[in-house]
Design an enzyme around this catalytic site. Structure first.
Site, mmCIF file in Angstrom:
data_model
loop_
_atom_site.group_PDB
_atom_site.id
_atom_site.type_symbol
_atom_site.label_atom_id
_atom_site.label_comp_id
_atom_site.label_asym_id
_atom_site.label_seq_id
_atom_site.Cartn_x
_atom_site.Cartn_y
_atom_site.Cartn_z
ATOM 1 N N ILE A 107 6.592 2.273 -16.946
ATOM 2 C CA ILE A 107 5.712 2.022 -15.647
ATOM 3 C C ILE A 107 6.373 3.349 -14.781
ATOM 4 O O ILE A 107 6.078 3.252 -13.546
ATOM 5 C CB ILE A 107 5.849 0.872 -15.004
ATOM 6 C CG1 ILE A 107 7.438 0.389 -14.821
ATOM 7 C CG2 ILE A 107 5.449 -0.406 -15.695
ATOM 8 C CD1 ILE A 107 7.565 -0.932 -13.971
ATOM 9 N N GLU A 108 7.200 4.248 -15.330
ATOM 10 C CA GLU A 108 7.139 5.468 -14.369
ATOM 11 C C GLU A 108 6.634 6.720 -15.139
ATOM 12 O O GLU A 108 5.526 6.747 -15.089
ATOM 13 C CB GLU A 108 8.877 5.435 -14.334
ATOM 14 C CG GLU A 108 9.383 4.251 -13.509
ATOM 15 C CD GLU A 108 10.978 4.419 -13.569
ATOM 16 O OE1 GLU A 108 11.569 5.483 -12.993
ATOM 17 O OE2 GLU A 108 11.674 3.297 -13.580
#
Length: 200
Positions: free
Chosen positions: A117-118
Site C-alpha cells: 500500500i506504498e
C-alpha cells in the site's frame, strides 16, 4: 578511482549533551558521495512499481519531510492506516516507523519500497532499473566502490542522506535546550506543559 570524502554533520554543542552522538553503523559511514546518491534516490520515482512515487512524494521537504495528510497514499490510490512521519533528526533515534519495528535507518529505508500500500514494488525490479540507468552505476561506484547495485547499497545511501536532515534551530530548541525564556510566548509555554505533562 574510488576515493570517498568523509562527511560530518555539524550540530550545536548542546545536541550531544541531550541526545548523545548520532548513530552511525560501522559499515555505512557518511560520505559526500553517499549522501549525494542517497538524495538522488530519495527523489527517484523508479523505486515505485509504476514510476509515479519517490520517498519524497510522502516525505515532503516543505512539510519538514512529513506528509501533511492524516494518511499517506500509495501508488494504487489507496490510503494506508498511518501517515509518513517526519524524518528530521532521525539519526539520533533507535526505533523507526510508528510501531518501532525497525532499529536502523537502513531498515526504515527498505520497507516502503515493497509495501503493497506504498510503493508496491519488488527489490529485484528496482535494482534492474537502477542498474540499467546511464547514471546510477557510476554514482554507486563513487559512493561505495562498486558499479554492481543491490538493495543493501540503495538503503545505505538513502540512510546516509536521511542522517543529514537535522534541525536544531527552532524556537522550541532555543527555549528548551538553550534556556531562552523569550523564545516561546505564554500560550506556547502552557501548551508545552500540557504536551509534556498531563492535560486536565
Amino acid at each position: 578511482v574510488y576515493s570517498p570524502t568523509a562527511l560530518k554533520v555539524e550540530v550545536p554543542a548542546y545536541v550531544k549533551t541531550y541526545l548523545g552522538d548520532m548513530q552511525h553503523p560501522a559499515d555505512n559511514p557518511l560520505t559526500v558521495e553517499g549522501v549525494a546518491l542517497g538524495r538522488k534516490l530519495f527523489y527517484e520515482k523508479m523505486l515505485s512499481n509504476d514510476n509515479s512515487m519517490s520517498c519524497a512524494t510522502c516525505h515532503k521537504q516543505e512539510n519538514a519531510f512529513d506528509d501533511p495528510r492524516p494518511f499517506s497514499q500509495g501508488t494504487n490510490g489507496a490510503f494506508g492506516n498511518r501517515n509518513a512521519m517526519a524524518i528530521v533528526n532521525l539519526g539520533y533515534e533507535k526505533h523507526f516507523f510508528w510501531d518501532g519495528r525497525r532499529n536502523t535507518l537502513e531498515g526504515q529505508a527498505h520497507d516502503p519500497v515493497t509495501n503493497p500500500i506504498e510503493m508496491a514494488n519488488k527489490w529485484p525490479e528496482v535494482v534492474k532499473r537502477l542498474q540499467s540507468s546511464s547514471v546510477y552505476p557510476g554514482l554507486f561506484f563513487s559512493a561505495f566502490g562498486t558499479k554492481t547495485i543491490d538493495s543493501n547499497l540503495v538503503v545505505k545511501a538513502i540512510a546516509q542522506f536521511e542522517r543529514t536532515l537535522v534541525s536544531f534551530n527552532s524556537r522550541f530548541d532555543k527555549y528548551y535546550y538553550q534556556g531562552d525564556s523569550s523564545a516561546l510566548n505564554d500560550q506556547e509555554k502552557r501548551g508545552l506543559a500540557i504536551f509534556t505533562g498531563k492535560g486536565l
